[in-house]
Design a protein around this motif. Structure first.
Motif, mmCIF file in Angstrom:
data_model
loop_
_atom_site.group_PDB
_atom_site.id
_atom_site.type_symbol
_atom_site.label_atom_id
_atom_site.label_comp_id
_atom_site.label_asym_id
_atom_site.label_seq_id
_atom_site.Cartn_x
_atom_site.Cartn_y
_atom_site.Cartn_z
ATOM 1 N N LEU A 163 3.093 -12.809 42.399
ATOM 2 C CA LEU A 163 3.831 -13.768 42.958
ATOM 3 C C LEU A 163 3.710 -13.048 44.493
ATOM 4 C CD1 LEU A 163 6.151 -15.363 40.726
ATOM 5 C CD2 LEU A 163 4.104 -16.328 41.601
ATOM 6 N N ALA A 164 4.293 -11.768 44.524
ATOM 7 C CA ALA A 164 4.569 -11.029 45.844
ATOM 8 C C ALA A 164 3.380 -11.058 46.679
ATOM 9 C CB ALA A 164 5.071 -9.644 45.754
ATOM 10 N N LEU A 165 2.069 -10.693 45.828
ATOM 11 C CA LEU A 165 1.081 -10.539 46.698
ATOM 12 C C LEU A 165 0.422 -11.900 47.195
ATOM 13 C CD1 LEU A 165 -1.144 -7.862 44.200
ATOM 14 C CD2 LEU A 165 -0.131 -7.622 46.491
ATOM 15 N N GLN A 166 0.531 -12.984 46.447
ATOM 16 C CA GLN A 166 0.002 -14.342 46.818
ATOM 17 C C GLN A 166 0.951 -14.794 47.877
ATOM 18 O OE1 GLN A 166 0.720 -17.220 43.625
ATOM 19 N NE2 GLN A 166 -0.368 -18.870 44.395
ATOM 20 N N SER A 167 2.355 -14.596 47.759
ATOM 21 C CA SER A 167 3.094 -15.303 48.933
ATOM 22 C C SER A 167 2.766 -14.426 50.275
ATOM 23 C CB SER A 167 4.571 -14.669 48.648
ATOM 24 O OG SER A 167 5.328 -15.283 49.799
ATOM 25 N N GLY A 168 2.576 -13.042 50.098
ATOM 26 C CA GLY A 168 2.275 -12.216 51.289
ATOM 27 C C GLY A 168 0.705 -12.809 51.848
ATOM 28 N N ALA A 169 -0.245 -12.999 51.116
ATOM 29 C CA ALA A 169 -1.342 -13.377 51.531
ATOM 30 C C ALA A 169 -1.377 -14.725 51.983
ATOM 31 C CB ALA A 169 -2.397 -13.620 50.399
ATOM 32 N N GLN A 170 -0.626 -15.831 51.434
ATOM 33 C CA GLN A 170 -0.391 -17.077 52.076
ATOM 34 C C GLN A 170 0.225 -17.009 53.567
ATOM 35 O OE1 GLN A 170 2.009 -19.089 49.351
ATOM 36 N NE2 GLN A 170 0.122 -19.748 47.965
#
Length: 260
Positions: A163-170
């Motif tokens: 989730l952290a990686l997804q949020s950062g990528a977004q």
């Protein structure tokens, strides 16, 4: 009698006036063009400053998203989150007391064998075995909580890191998309050209008309002078004719023959 030279002087003066008018109009066009160029330079500088400010802001936004992601998946943060999740799961599995929910320790006095009373040794052995089994179960529950804290539980490592990686990528992707949009807008703004002032097809028309009228006036004055000259000559000829008419035929004939 009017000298035709006067008409030429008038036409020359009109030509000078036409040249002055055209020069003044050209100077006005040049002044307007200079003002338009200066305004265009100011607008382009404002466009560039706006683009650079927005681009820097979006770069900072993307960098902030990247740093937040790195902090969320750093070893220190992951370890702290895992320990917190392990404690939460352990409490949830054991009912909050470190023991399975509804558990009460087994005692020798309560370890009765169905169908009759058991001796003290049997009761003690049974209580010990039950308590050992309970401890083993508690250990397995703790291990399960630990495994779940690293796995796919609600706040586990396997859930929170993606989730952290997804949020950062977004966040980074959004900032990059906005940077692309403002770059396209700035590209369009750079294509804007300053206003161009030119002397139109009717430039100097008034001066040309004045020049033409002056030329006509000069020719008219010259024609009038010529007419006056011709008129005087005609009057003189008429007077001579009247004198000839007053002579007798004899006198006229004698004059012609050179006798008189």
């Amino acid at each position: 009698m009017c000298d035709p030279l006067v008409g030429g002087l008038i036409a020359g003066a009109a030509s000078l006036g036409t040249a002055a008018y055209s020069a003044n109009e050209a100077q006005q066009v040049q002044s307007e063009q200079t003002n338009a160029n200066n305004q265009w330079v100011s607008e382009q500088q404002a466009f560039r400053k706006q683009f650079l400010d927005q681009d820097a802001q979006l770069r900072n936004q993307a960098n902030t998203a990247r740093e937040n992601t790195l902090n969320q998946i750093s070893p220190t943060t992951v370890k702290a989150n895992q320990a917190t999740e392990q404690q939460r799961l352990n409490t949830q599995f054991t009912g909050g007391g470190g023991q399975p929910a509804g558990y009460s320790p087994v005692t020798a006095s309560g370890a009765a064998i169905s169908g009759g009373a058991a001796d003290t040794t049997t009761k003690s052995d049974l209580a010990s075995q039950v308590n050992q089994a309970t401890a083993a179960a508690r250990s397995r529950i703790s291990a399960l909580a630990t495994a779940q804290s690293y796995g796919g539980s609600q706040f586990g490592f396997g859930t929170q890191v993606p989730l952290a990686l997804q949020s950062g990528a977004q966040g980074i992707g959004l900032a990059s998309a906005e940077r692309g949009n403002i770059a396209q807008t700035y590209g369009v703004e750079q294509q804007i050209q300053p206003l161009h002032y030119i002397m139109g097809p009717n430039a100097g028309l008034a001066g040309s008309v004045a020049n033409s009228l002056a030329s006509v006036a000069g020719k008219g004055l010259g024609y009038a002078g010529a007419q006056a000259t011709l008129g005087g000559a005609g009057a003189a000829a008429g007077a001579g004719g009247a004198a000839i008419d007053g002579m007798s035929n004899v006198d006229l004939g004698a004059q012609i023959l050179g006798l008189v």
